[in-house]
Design a protein around this motif. Structure first.
Motif, PDB file in Angstrom:
ATOM      1  N   MET A   1     -31.026  -9.072   2.531  1.00 31.77           N
ATOM      2  CA  MET A   1     -30.531  -7.933   3.315  1.00 31.77           C
ATOM      3  C   MET A   1     -30.464  -6.713   2.424  1.00 31.77           C
ATOM      4  O   MET A   1     -30.111  -6.791   1.249  1.00 31.77           O
ATOM      5  CB  MET A   1     -29.142  -8.253   3.893  1.00 31.77           C
ATOM      6  N   ASP A   2     -30.789  -5.561   2.958  1.00 34.77           N
ATOM      7  CA  ASP A   2     -30.750  -4.330   2.185  1.00 34.77           C
ATOM      8  C   ASP A   2     -29.305  -3.924   1.916  1.00 34.77           C
ATOM      9  O   ASP A   2     -28.374  -4.319   2.612  1.00 34.77           O
ATOM     10  CB  ASP A   2     -31.446  -3.202   2.956  1.00 34.77           C
ATOM     11  N   ALA A   3     -29.137  -3.113   0.899  1.00 32.11           N
ATOM     12  CA  ALA A   3     -27.823  -2.562   0.600  1.00 32.11           C
ATOM     13  C   ALA A   3     -27.359  -1.710   1.763  1.00 32.11           C
ATOM     14  O   ALA A   3     -28.132  -0.940   2.323  1.00 32.11           O
ATOM     15  CB  ALA A   3     -27.890  -1.733  -0.674  1.00 32.11           C
ATOM     16  N   VAL A   4     -26.086  -1.835   2.129  1.00 34.60           N
ATOM     17  CA  VAL A   4     -25.585  -1.099   3.282  1.00 34.60           C
ATOM     18  C   VAL A   4     -24.503  -0.092   2.920  1.00 34.60           C
ATOM     19  O   VAL A   4     -24.159   0.746   3.742  1.00 34.60           O
ATOM     20  CB  VAL A   4     -25.045  -2.073   4.357  1.00 34.60           C
ATOM     21  N   THR A   5     -23.952  -0.157   1.739  1.00 32.04           N
ATOM     22  CA  THR A   5     -22.931   0.799   1.325  1.00 32.04           C
ATOM     23  C   THR A   5     -22.842   0.777  -0.185  1.00 32.04           C
ATOM     24  O   THR A   5     -23.578   0.055  -0.851  1.00 32.04           O
ATOM     25  CB  THR A   5     -21.572   0.464   1.975  1.00 32.04           C
ATOM     26  N   GLN A   6     -21.945   1.575  -0.725  1.00 30.99           N
ATOM     27  CA  GLN A   6     -21.816   1.684  -2.171  1.00 30.99           C
ATOM     28  C   GLN A   6     -20.439   1.218  -2.632  1.00 30.99           C
ATOM     29  O   GLN A   6     -19.437   1.435  -1.939  1.00 30.99           O
ATOM     30  CB  GLN A   6     -22.003   3.140  -2.605  1.00 30.99           C
ATOM     31  N   LEU A   7     -20.403   0.609  -3.776  1.00 33.61           N
ATOM     32  CA  LEU A   7     -19.133   0.263  -4.395  1.00 33.61           C
ATOM     33  C   LEU A   7     -18.551   1.536  -5.015  1.00 33.61           C
ATOM     34  O   LEU A   7     -19.223   2.204  -5.797  1.00 33.61           O
ATOM     35  CB  LEU A   7     -19.368  -0.788  -5.489  1.00 33.61           C
ATOM     36  N   PRO A   8     -17.328   1.892  -4.671  1.00 33.13           N
ATOM     37  CA  PRO A   8     -16.765   3.132  -5.221  1.00 33.13           C
ATOM     38  C   PRO A   8     -16.497   3.009  -6.718  1.00 33.13           C
ATOM     39  O   PRO A   8     -16.410   1.907  -7.253  1.00 33.13           O
ATOM     40  CB  PRO A   8     -15.457   3.303  -4.430  1.00 33.13           C
ATOM     41  N   PRO A   9     -16.378   4.137  -7.390  1.00 29.83           N
ATOM     42  CA  PRO A   9     -16.042   4.089  -8.819  1.00 29.83           C
ATOM     43  C   PRO A   9     -14.730   3.338  -9.025  1.00 29.83           C
ATOM     44  O   PRO A   9     -13.819   3.401  -8.199  1.00 29.83           O
ATOM     45  CB  PRO A   9     -15.902   5.567  -9.193  1.00 29.83           C
ATOM     46  N   ALA A  10     -14.642   2.613 -10.134  1.00 30.11           N
ATOM     47  CA  ALA A  10     -13.430   1.859 -10.440  1.00 30.11           C
ATOM     48  C   ALA A  10     -13.314   1.711 -11.946  1.00 30.11           C
ATOM     49  O   ALA A  10     -14.320   1.585 -12.654  1.00 30.11           O
ATOM     50  CB  ALA A  10     -13.471   0.479  -9.769  1.00 30.11           C
ATOM     51  N   ALA A  11     -12.082   1.700 -12.427  1.00 27.38           N
ATOM     52  CA  ALA A  11     -11.850   1.647 -13.879  1.00 27.38           C
ATOM     53  C   ALA A  11     -12.454   0.391 -14.497  1.00 27.38           C
ATOM     54  O   ALA A  11     -12.979   0.437 -15.618  1.00 27.38           O
ATOM     55  CB  ALA A  11     -10.348   1.714 -14.158  1.00 27.38           C
ATOM     56  N   TRP A  12     -12.419  -0.718 -13.790  1.00 27.42           N
ATOM     57  CA  TRP A  12     -12.916  -1.962 -14.377  1.00 27.42           C
ATOM     58  C   TRP A  12     -14.422  -1.903 -14.639  1.00 27.42           C
ATOM     59  O   TRP A  12     -14.930  -2.587 -15.529  1.00 27.42           O
ATOM     60  CB  TRP A  12     -12.575  -3.159 -13.485  1.00 27.42           C
ATOM     61  N   ARG A  13     -15.137  -1.069 -13.899  1.00 23.30           N
ATOM     62  CA  ARG A  13     -16.581  -0.947 -14.117  1.00 23.30           C
ATOM     63  C   ARG A  13     -16.895  -0.231 -15.427  1.00 23.30           C
ATOM     64  O   ARG A  13     -18.016  -0.351 -15.952  1.00 23.30           O
ATOM     65  CB  ARG A  13     -17.223  -0.203 -12.949  1.00 23.30           C
ATOM     66  N   GLU A  14     -15.906   0.491 -15.940  1.00 23.96           N
ATOM     67  CA  GLU A  14     -16.102   1.250 -17.180  1.00 23.96           C
ATOM     68  C   GLU A  14     -15.442   0.563 -18.372  1.00 23.96           C
ATOM     69  O   GLU A  14     -15.284   1.171 -19.428  1.00 23.96           O
ATOM     70  CB  GLU A  14     -15.522   2.662 -17.011  1.00 23.96           C
ATOM     71  N   ARG A  15     -15.045  -0.687 -18.198  1.00 23.30           N
ATOM     72  CA  ARG A  15     -14.396  -1.398 -19.299  1.00 23.30           C
ATOM     73  C   ARG A  15     -15.275  -1.442 -20.541  1.00 23.30           C
ATOM     74  O   ARG A  15     -16.510  -1.508 -20.450  1.00 23.30           O
ATOM     75  CB  ARG A  15     -14.076  -2.832 -18.870  1.00 23.30           C
ATOM     76  N   ALA A  16     -14.631  -1.444 -21.683  1.00 27.39           N
ATOM     77  CA  ALA A  16     -15.369  -1.506 -22.945  1.00 27.39           C
ATOM     78  C   ALA A  16     -16.227  -2.762 -22.994  1.00 27.39           C
ATOM     79  O   ALA A  16     -15.744  -3.869 -22.745  1.00 27.39           O
ATOM     80  CB  ALA A  16     -14.384  -1.489 -24.115  1.00 27.39           C
ATOM     81  N   GLY A  17     -17.486  -2.584 -23.277  1.00 27.88           N
ATOM     82  CA  GLY A  17     -18.407  -3.705 -23.404  1.00 27.88           C
ATOM     83  C   GLY A  17     -19.138  -4.070 -22.124  1.00 27.88           C
ATOM     84  O   GLY A  17     -20.121  -4.826 -22.163  1.00 27.88           O
ATOM     85  N   MET A  18     -18.695  -3.537 -20.972  1.00 21.21           N
ATOM     86  CA  MET A  18     -19.301  -3.916 -19.699  1.00 21.21           C
ATOM     87  C   MET A  18     -20.754  -3.443 -19.617  1.00 21.21           C
ATOM     88  O   MET A  18     -21.643  -4.205 -19.192  1.00 21.21           O
ATOM     89  CB  MET A  18     -18.494  -3.348 -18.534  1.00 21.21           C
ATOM     90  N   ALA A  19     -21.012  -2.205 -20.008  1.00 16.95           N
ATOM     91  CA  ALA A  19     -22.375  -1.682 -19.934  1.00 16.95           C
ATOM     92  C   ALA A  19     -23.316  -2.486 -20.837  1.00 16.95           C
ATOM     93  O   ALA A  19     -24.466  -2.760 -20.465  1.00 16.95           O
ATOM     94  CB  ALA A  19     -22.391  -0.205 -20.333  1.00 16.95           C
ATOM     95  N   ARG A  20     -22.819  -2.875 -22.003  1.00 17.56           N
ATOM     96  CA  ARG A  20     -23.643  -3.667 -22.917  1.00 17.56           C
ATOM     97  C   ARG A  20     -23.936  -5.044 -22.324  1.00 17.56           C
ATOM     98  O   ARG A  20     -25.053  -5.558 -22.438  1.00 17.56           O
ATOM     99  CB  ARG A  20     -22.905  -3.808 -24.257  1.00 17.56           C
ATOM    100  N   LEU A  21     -22.955  -5.633 -21.659  1.00 16.80           N
ATOM    101  CA  LEU A  21     -23.150  -6.927 -21.011  1.00 16.80           C
ATOM    102  C   LEU A  21     -24.193  -6.825 -19.904  1.00 16.80           C
ATOM    103  O   LEU A  21     -25.102  -7.674 -19.816  1.00 16.80           O
ATOM    104  CB  LEU A  21     -21.810  -7.414 -20.435  1.00 16.80           C
ATOM    105  N   ILE A  22     -24.082  -5.812 -19.054  1.00 13.73           N
ATOM    106  CA  ILE A  22     -25.021  -5.639 -17.946  1.00 13.73           C
ATOM    107  C   ILE A  22     -26.431  -5.406 -18.473  1.00 13.73           C
ATOM    108  O   ILE A  22     -27.415  -5.986 -17.979  1.00 13.73           O
ATOM    109  CB  ILE A  22     -24.579  -4.467 -17.049  1.00 13.73           C
ATOM    110  N   ALA A  23     -26.545  -4.571 -19.493  1.00 11.93           N
ATOM    111  CA  ALA A  23     -27.873  -4.292 -20.064  1.00 11.93           C
ATOM    112  C   ALA A  23     -28.487  -5.551 -20.646  1.00 11.93           C
ATOM    113  O   ALA A  23     -29.695  -5.794 -20.480  1.00 11.93           O
ATOM    114  CB  ALA A  23     -27.752  -3.211 -21.133  1.00 11.93           C
ATOM    115  N   ALA A  24     -27.677  -6.378 -21.289  1.00 16.15           N
ATOM    116  CA  ALA A  24     -28.186  -7.611 -21.887  1.00 16.15           C
ATOM    117  C   ALA A  24     -28.715  -8.571 -20.826  1.00 16.15           C
ATOM    118  O   ALA A  24     -29.689  -9.298 -21.050  1.00 16.15           O
ATOM    119  CB  ALA A  24     -27.094  -8.288 -22.707  1.00 16.15           C
ATOM    120  N   LEU A  25     -28.074  -8.560 -19.644  1.00 15.56           N
ATOM    121  CA  LEU A  25     -28.486  -9.463 -18.564  1.00 15.56           C
ATOM    122  C   LEU A  25     -29.662  -8.909 -17.764  1.00 15.56           C
ATOM    123  O   LEU A  25     -30.201  -9.603 -16.896  1.00 15.56           O
ATOM    124  CB  LEU A  25     -27.300  -9.724 -17.624  1.00 15.56           C
TER     125      LEU A  25
END
Length: 407
Positions: free
Chosen positions: A1-25
């Motif tokens: 199914m196609d994306a139907v909405t967006q996840l709003p900004p949230a502090a947990w998405r900016e946690r230290a190390g999260m971007a590095r984890l996502i990039a690694a995966l």
């Protein structure tokens, strides 16, 4: 199914190390946020735990994260789960999977790269929402967004099949209803009632964990009432009946009125007959911790005390609050009693056994007996200071010496 909405900004998405984890995966094509973090963010609720689903096999996940210096723990690697240890806290990463076989307590799984297949094995539609970690795009395979909007707790697919896969989903249905739901889905409610006896096959620890979480949820009173009406407790906790509902309502009202945090053990005590032996039996059946067992049985006691402070000193502050909230009485008396102990710093008896020996008593039972007598007087006089206690000690020692000489 196609994306139907967006996840709003949230502090947990900016946690230290999260971007590095996502990039690694490998970003959103190979990894997505899933479950509670997505659900709670959409509901504007605080997020406690973050889970990521990925197309990569668990051993590959371990290697990929090691390559970028992220430590991992194989917390459930046989079922596809590893825990990534970021500097900001743990994140669970689980390989997409589908059930091969289930027996109501555990599942044998196989890994897949199909997002919908992974979603189909989850319990409720609101828990099967995925979000692209880079763009925030939501992926909804079973109309979970619509159910979330109307606060409808709905099983994915056939409720009877979902319950057969994991009997704990009966209690989870009601816990989610108490936390998020409005009205229960009729088909799901009927399935839970029809299969309530399946709860008997579960470990009591799993039952206790779900029940205690349910009892502190926002709509606990309404949902517990529904559970009793549907016979959900009967197979495993027949002690919980409609008799306890007025006490539960009172406890919840007292907690809210006086700003006391919702407490699961206190609320469980409210639902049980006022009998410590019943509390002990239920605590043993649910395999509660020693501290929880003591708390539950103490809450169900009936000894009387001269004051709220005397009760708090004898039982402990939390146990005294339990008793106050569980006992019947007018609101003014309750407020006054609670005010006595709400912020009370519990004192220590300002005299020791050594001080009694210095006054002429012999070490051993005589000192212990006299110290108890002094403590009883100290409590009955509402915990006076050192000068008064010294006088009480002089009186008690003199009485003990007279009793010794006349023996």
């Amino acid at each position: 199914m196609d994306a139907v909405t967006q996840l709003p900004p949230a502090a947990w998405r900016e946690r230290a190390g999260m971007a590095r984890l996502i990039a690694a995966l490998g970003g959103g094509g190979a990894a997505r946020f899933v479950g509670g973090a997505v659900r709670d963010t959409l509901l504007a609720l605080p997020v406690q735990d973050v889970d990521i689903a990925t197309r990569h096999a668990p051993d590959k996940v371990v290697r990929m994260l090691a390559d970028v210096g992220i430590r991992t723990v194989p917390t459930g690697i046989a079922h596809g789960t590893i825990t990534a240890l970021l500097e900001s806290g743990p994140v669970e990463v689980t390989t997409l999977r589908h059930d091969v076989s289930t027996d109501g307590r555990r599942a044998t799984v196989a890994f897949t790269d199909d997002w919908r297949e992974d979603a189909a094995r989850r319990d409720f539609t609101m828990n099967a929402l995925y979000a692209d970690p880079e763009t925030g795009a939501i992926f909804d395979y079973f109309d979970g967004l619509a159910d979330l909007k109307t606060r409808r707790v709905r099983f994915i697919g056939d409720p009877y099949r979902r319950i057969a896969e994991d009997h704990l989903r009966i209690l989870r249905f009601f816990r989610f209803l108490a936390r998020f739901g409005d009205e229960p889905e009729a088909e799901g409610l009927k399935a839970c009632a029809d299969r309530a006896n399946d709860l008997m096959a579960l470990s009591r620890e799993r039952i206790a964990d779900e029940l205690l979480k349910l009892l502190v949820a926002k709509e606990a009173v309404r949902v517990v009432t529904l559970m009793i009406d549907q016979g959900i407790f009967r197979p495993v906790l027949p002690e919980i009946t409609t008799d306890g509902l007025p006490r539960l309502e009172r406890v919840v009202r007292c907690e809210q009125m006086l700003g006391e945090q919702a407490d699961a053990i206190r609320r469980l005590a409210a639902l049980l007959p006022v009998d410590p032996r019943t509390g002990e039996a239920v605590a043993a059946r649910l395999k509660l911790s020693k501290a929880q067992r003591k708390r539950l049985t103490t809450a169900l006691g009936s000894e009387s005390y001269d004051s709220a402070r005397a009760m708090a000193y004898r039982l402990g502050r939390d146990a005294a609050v339990d008793r106050l909230f569980l006992q019947r009485g007018d609101e003014a008396a309750l407020r006054a009693a609670y005010a006595e102990i709400a912020d009370w710093e519990m004192p220590r008896l300002p005299v020791s056994g050594g001080a009694l020996v210095e006054r002429g008593l012999e070490k051993g039972p005589e000192v212990a007996r006299t110290l108890r007598a002094i403590e009883d007087r100290w409590i009955s006089e509402d915990f006076p200071g050192e000068a008064r206690v010294a006088h009480l000690a002089d009186e008690a020692v003199a009485q003990a010496l007279r009793a010794r000489s006349s023996a």
